[in-house]
Design an enzyme around this catalytic site. Structure first.
Site, PDB file in Angstrom:
ATOM      1  N   SER A  57       0.835  -1.218   0.000  1.00 12.83           N
ATOM      2  CA  SER A  57       0.000   0.000   0.000  1.00 12.83           C
ATOM      3  C   SER A  57       0.861   1.255   0.000  1.00 12.83           C
ATOM      4  O   SER A  57       0.364   2.346  -0.286  1.00 12.83           O
ATOM      5  CB  SER A  57      -0.954   0.009   1.197  1.00 12.83           C
ATOM      6  OG  SER A  57      -0.238   0.039   2.414  1.00 12.83           O
ATOM      7  N   HIS A  58       2.145   1.124   0.297  1.00 15.62           N
ATOM      8  CA  HIS A  58       3.024   2.297   0.299  1.00 15.62           C
ATOM      9  C   HIS A  58       4.322   2.075  -0.471  1.00 15.62           C
ATOM     10  O   HIS A  58       5.319   2.745  -0.237  1.00 15.62           O
ATOM     11  CB  HIS A  58       3.271   2.775   1.738  1.00 15.62           C
ATOM     12  CG  HIS A  58       2.017   3.336   2.328  1.00 15.62           C
ATOM     13  ND1 HIS A  58       1.036   2.526   2.860  1.00 15.62           N
ATOM     14  CD2 HIS A  58       1.542   4.611   2.393  1.00 15.62           C
ATOM     15  CE1 HIS A  58       0.017   3.272   3.251  1.00 15.62           C
ATOM     16  NE2 HIS A  58       0.286   4.541   2.977  1.00 15.62           N
ATOM     17  N   ASP A 199      -5.018   0.733   1.021  1.00 17.15           N
ATOM     18  CA  ASP A 199      -5.567  -0.607   0.798  1.00 17.15           C
ATOM     19  C   ASP A 199      -6.993  -0.539   0.249  1.00 17.15           C
ATOM     20  O   ASP A 199      -7.421  -1.448  -0.468  1.00 17.15           O
ATOM     21  CB  ASP A 199      -5.510  -1.430   2.091  1.00 17.15           C
ATOM     22  CG  ASP A 199      -4.117  -2.003   2.315  1.00 17.15           C
ATOM     23  OD1 ASP A 199      -3.447  -2.358   1.322  1.00 17.15           O
ATOM     24  OD2 ASP A 199      -3.678  -2.064   3.472  1.00 17.15           O
TER      25      ASP A 199
HETATM   26  P1  NDP Z   1      -1.539  -3.886   8.714  1.00 16.21           P
HETATM   27  O1  NDP Z   1      -2.891  -4.087   9.298  1.00 16.21           O
HETATM   28  O2  NDP Z   1      -1.231  -4.576   7.438  1.00 16.21           O
HETATM   29  O3  NDP Z   1      -0.421  -4.345   9.751  1.00 16.21           O
HETATM   30  C1  NDP Z   1      -0.324  -3.738  10.998  1.00 16.21           C
HETATM   31  C2  NDP Z   1       0.772  -4.380  11.816  1.00 16.21           C
HETATM   32  O4  NDP Z   1       0.318  -5.664  12.245  1.00 16.21           O
HETATM   33  C3  NDP Z   1       2.062  -4.621  11.055  1.00 16.21           C
HETATM   34  O5  NDP Z   1       3.147  -4.367  11.909  1.00 16.21           O
HETATM   35  C4  NDP Z   1       1.970  -6.091  10.659  1.00 16.21           C
HETATM   36  O6  NDP Z   1       3.242  -6.718  10.517  1.00 16.21           O
HETATM   37  C5  NDP Z   1       1.236  -6.664  11.833  1.00 16.21           C
HETATM   38  N1  NDP Z   1       0.464  -7.840  11.500  1.00 16.21           N
HETATM   39  C6  NDP Z   1      -0.361  -7.992  10.438  1.00 16.21           C
HETATM   40  N2  NDP Z   1      -0.926  -9.218  10.479  1.00 16.21           N
HETATM   41  C7  NDP Z   1      -0.429  -9.829  11.589  1.00 16.21           C
HETATM   42  C8  NDP Z   1      -0.632 -11.117  12.170  1.00 16.21           C
HETATM   43  N3  NDP Z   1      -1.434 -12.004  11.615  1.00 16.21           N
HETATM   44  N4  NDP Z   1       0.046 -11.418  13.306  1.00 16.21           N
HETATM   45  C9  NDP Z   1       0.878 -10.511  13.876  1.00 16.21           C
HETATM   46  N5  NDP Z   1       1.113  -9.286  13.364  1.00 16.21           N
HETATM   47  C10 NDP Z   1       0.457  -8.945  12.235  1.00 16.21           C
HETATM   48  O7  NDP Z   1      -1.221  -2.330   8.568  1.00 16.21           O
HETATM   49  P2  NDP Z   1      -2.203  -1.148   8.162  1.00 16.21           P
HETATM   50  O8  NDP Z   1      -3.024  -1.619   7.025  1.00 16.21           O
HETATM   51  O9  NDP Z   1      -2.878  -0.635   9.356  1.00 16.21           O
HETATM   52  O10 NDP Z   1      -1.155  -0.048   7.648  1.00 16.21           O
HETATM   53  C11 NDP Z   1      -0.414  -0.309   6.463  1.00 16.21           C
HETATM   54  C12 NDP Z   1       0.615   0.746   6.249  1.00 16.21           C
HETATM   55  O11 NDP Z   1      -0.010   1.954   5.903  1.00 16.21           O
HETATM   56  C13 NDP Z   1       1.502   1.060   7.449  1.00 16.21           C
HETATM   57  O12 NDP Z   1       2.840   0.979   7.027  1.00 16.21           O
HETATM   58  C14 NDP Z   1       1.164   2.504   7.806  1.00 16.21           C
HETATM   59  O13 NDP Z   1       2.235   3.269   8.315  1.00 16.21           O
HETATM   60  C15 NDP Z   1       0.727   3.026   6.462  1.00 16.21           C
HETATM   61  N6  NDP Z   1      -0.099   4.218   6.601  1.00 16.21           N
HETATM   62  C16 NDP Z   1       0.468   5.431   6.367  1.00 16.21           C
HETATM   63  C17 NDP Z   1      -0.261   6.579   6.537  1.00 16.21           C
HETATM   64  C18 NDP Z   1       0.360   7.926   6.364  1.00 16.21           C
HETATM   65  O14 NDP Z   1      -0.308   8.931   6.628  1.00 16.21           O
HETATM   66  N7  NDP Z   1       1.603   8.029   5.938  1.00 16.21           N
HETATM   67  C19 NDP Z   1      -1.676   6.534   6.936  1.00 16.21           C
HETATM   68  C20 NDP Z   1      -2.151   5.203   7.202  1.00 16.21           C
HETATM   69  C21 NDP Z   1      -1.388   4.083   7.021  1.00 16.21           C
HETATM   70  P3  NDP Z   1       3.798  -7.132   9.028  1.00 16.21           P
HETATM   71  O15 NDP Z   1       4.215  -5.854   8.409  1.00 16.21           O
HETATM   72  O16 NDP Z   1       4.909  -8.091   9.265  1.00 16.21           O
HETATM   73  O17 NDP Z   1       2.624  -7.779   8.320  1.00 16.21           O
HETATM   74  O1  PYC Z   2      -2.897   4.654   3.322  1.00 19.12           O
HETATM   75  O2  PYC Z   2      -4.168   5.774   4.693  1.00 19.12           O
HETATM   76  C1  PYC Z   2      -3.221   5.700   3.924  1.00 19.12           C
HETATM   77  C2  PYC Z   2      -2.375   6.892   3.729  1.00 19.12           C
HETATM   78  C3  PYC Z   2      -2.702   8.181   3.974  1.00 19.12           C
HETATM   79  C4  PYC Z   2      -1.605   8.938   3.627  1.00 19.12           C
HETATM   80  C5  PYC Z   2      -0.642   8.100   3.175  1.00 19.12           C
HETATM   81  N1  PYC Z   2      -1.125   6.842   3.258  1.00 19.12           N
END
Ligand code: NDP
Ligand code: PYC
Length: 353
Positions: A57-58, A199
């Site tokens: 996703s990033h 996502d």
């Molecule tokens: P996920 O729900 O995919 O994962 C969240 C965390 O849980 C990760 O550390 C992941 O580790 C872990 N995890 C996932 N599945 C399991 C499991 N079955 N057992 C144990 N641990 C698990 O992340 P999000 O979808 O919430 O976020 C995705 C990305 O989006 C992040 O990197 C976040 O920083 C980014 N984001 C950025 C934003 C911005 O403003 N810049 C805004 C919102 C999100 P693993 O990586 O090993 O799967």
């Molecule tokens: O995936 O939610 C997101 C996000 C917001 C800004 C950058 N990534």
């Protein structure tokens, strides 16, 4: 700007692109589309690192969004951040309407030095655009033996628990802790919304439904249709029907720490309507680094290892961050998997094709 071609057809194996080649190509893309070479190098390493680790996703999925934003004039790709040493434990950085990562890079050595000198230090970045995964901001600190926490707010697309209108960003929190010698740090990185906005976009592109309890449509009705969430609808805080108040409270904390404390915008506090194509939120980021060598008792890294073993013994199949590190090892050994059409398009954008 159109999306990059996405899925590899089932019968076509992906390209395996050496990590360094991907990083160099992305740097050329950024530089050709409106950033300085310094900013290009930092964003390319970040984005290629996400793709390498399978954080799709990033990863390169975000390139069209970066380029559309640069073309819109919303972000300054040449901004030079200003770092201010404001107190023994407090650094302020003004990203000057540039990306957050160059501000973070400019302040990192000072943050580490202050955390070691004082036991704890924080970095408050304001007027910054963060369009990336957050773990790259904390993992390097844990690799240097520090415990690290990072919070970023994004753009209003999440309805607070029980509310009617999008107000919070997807507001991720990332945490990293050092483990023993030779072991990868323990890292988690998660949006405080039901899912990352990226996502939702990927699900829309691939024609997949969202899980239950993730989003609402423009009328506030629950929906699993990603397009309805993107077209006037909104995401919900994470925690689902029974625990949405907890995700909502964490998201509120992120707004306060990443925006109010840094001087950045709230997720609902900026207007990009004059910049069609803009996608990067203009907000703030807070990082906290703690030196666990100052704590009492046995070494923190040893205790962290002990907890990880206890989790495995309790039956947790894997630790957060473990899947990413598995994918990283595979990508470094065999190349970063990319759909052929995606790699061709990236090379075209870089002027290489
Ligand atoms: P996920 O729900 O995919 O994962 C969240 C965390 O849980 C990760 O550390 C992941 O580790 C872990 N995890 C996932 N599945 C399991 C499991 N079955 N057992 C144990 N641990 C698990 O992340 P999000 O979808 O919430 O976020 C995705 C990305 O989006 C992040 O990197 C976040 O920083 C980014 N984001 C950025 C934003 C911005 O403003 N810049 C805004 C919102 C999100 P693993 O990586 O090993 O799967
Ligand atoms: O995936 O939610 C997101 C996000 C917001 C800004 C950058 N990534």
């Amino acid at each position: 700007m159109p999306d990059l071609p996405a899925a590899t057809p089932p019968d076509a194996p992906p390209e395996r692109v050496p990590f360094e080649q991907l990083r160099a190509t992305l740097a050329r893309i950024f530089e050709r589309h409106g950033t300085s070479s310094e900013v290009a190098a930092i964003l390319a390493a970040n984005c290629a690192g996400a793709e390498r680790d399978g954080a799709h996703s990033h990863g390169v999925f975000r390139i069209p969004g970066y380029l559309a934003t640069l073309a819109s004039g919303w972000v300054d790709g040449h901004a030079v951040p200003e770092v201010q040493d404001v107190a023994p434990g407090f650094i302020a950085a003004d990203a000057r309407n540039g990306f957050a990562q160059p501000a973070w890079a400019a302040a990192q050595a000072l943050l580490v030095a202050k955390a070691r000198a004082n036991g704890i230090a924080l970095l408050a970045i304001r007027d910054s655009h963060h369009f990336a995964a957050l773990w790259p901001d904390v993992e390097p600190l844990a690799e240097q033996g520090l415990v690290a926490l990072a919070l970023v707010n994004s753009m209003a697309c999440v309805v607070p628990h029980g509310g009617r209108q999008a107000l919070f960003g997807t507001n991720p929190i990332a945490f990293a802790a050092p483990r023993g010698e030779g072991e990868a740090p323990l890292v988690f990185d998660m949006a405080t919304s039901s899912m990352a906005h990226g996502d939702v976009q990927i699900a829309a592109r691939e024609g997949r439904l969202l899980p239950e309890n993730c989003g609402v449509d423009a009328e506030g009705r629950p929906t699993r249709d990603p397009r309805a969430v993107l077209d006037g609808g909104a995401l919900l805080p994470f925690g689902g029907a029974a625990g949405g108040h907890k995700g909502s409270a964490l998201s509120m904390m992120v707004e306060l720490m990443a925006a109010a404390l840094t001087g950045g915008n709230y997720s609902f506090g900026f207007d990009w309507s004059g910049h069609p194509g803009a996608q990067t939120p203009r907000t703030g980021e807070l990082l906290i680094a703690i030196d666990p060598a100052r704590s009492a008792g046995r070494s923190f890294a040893e205790r962290c290892g002990e907890l990880a073993h206890a989790l495995a013994a309790a039956g947790q199949p894997r630790l957060p961050g473990q899947q990413r590190h598995r994918q990283r090892a595979d990508s470094l050994a065999h190349g970063v998997p990319l759909a052929r059409a995606t790699w061709q398009e990236l090379r075209r954008l870089a002027g290489e094709a």
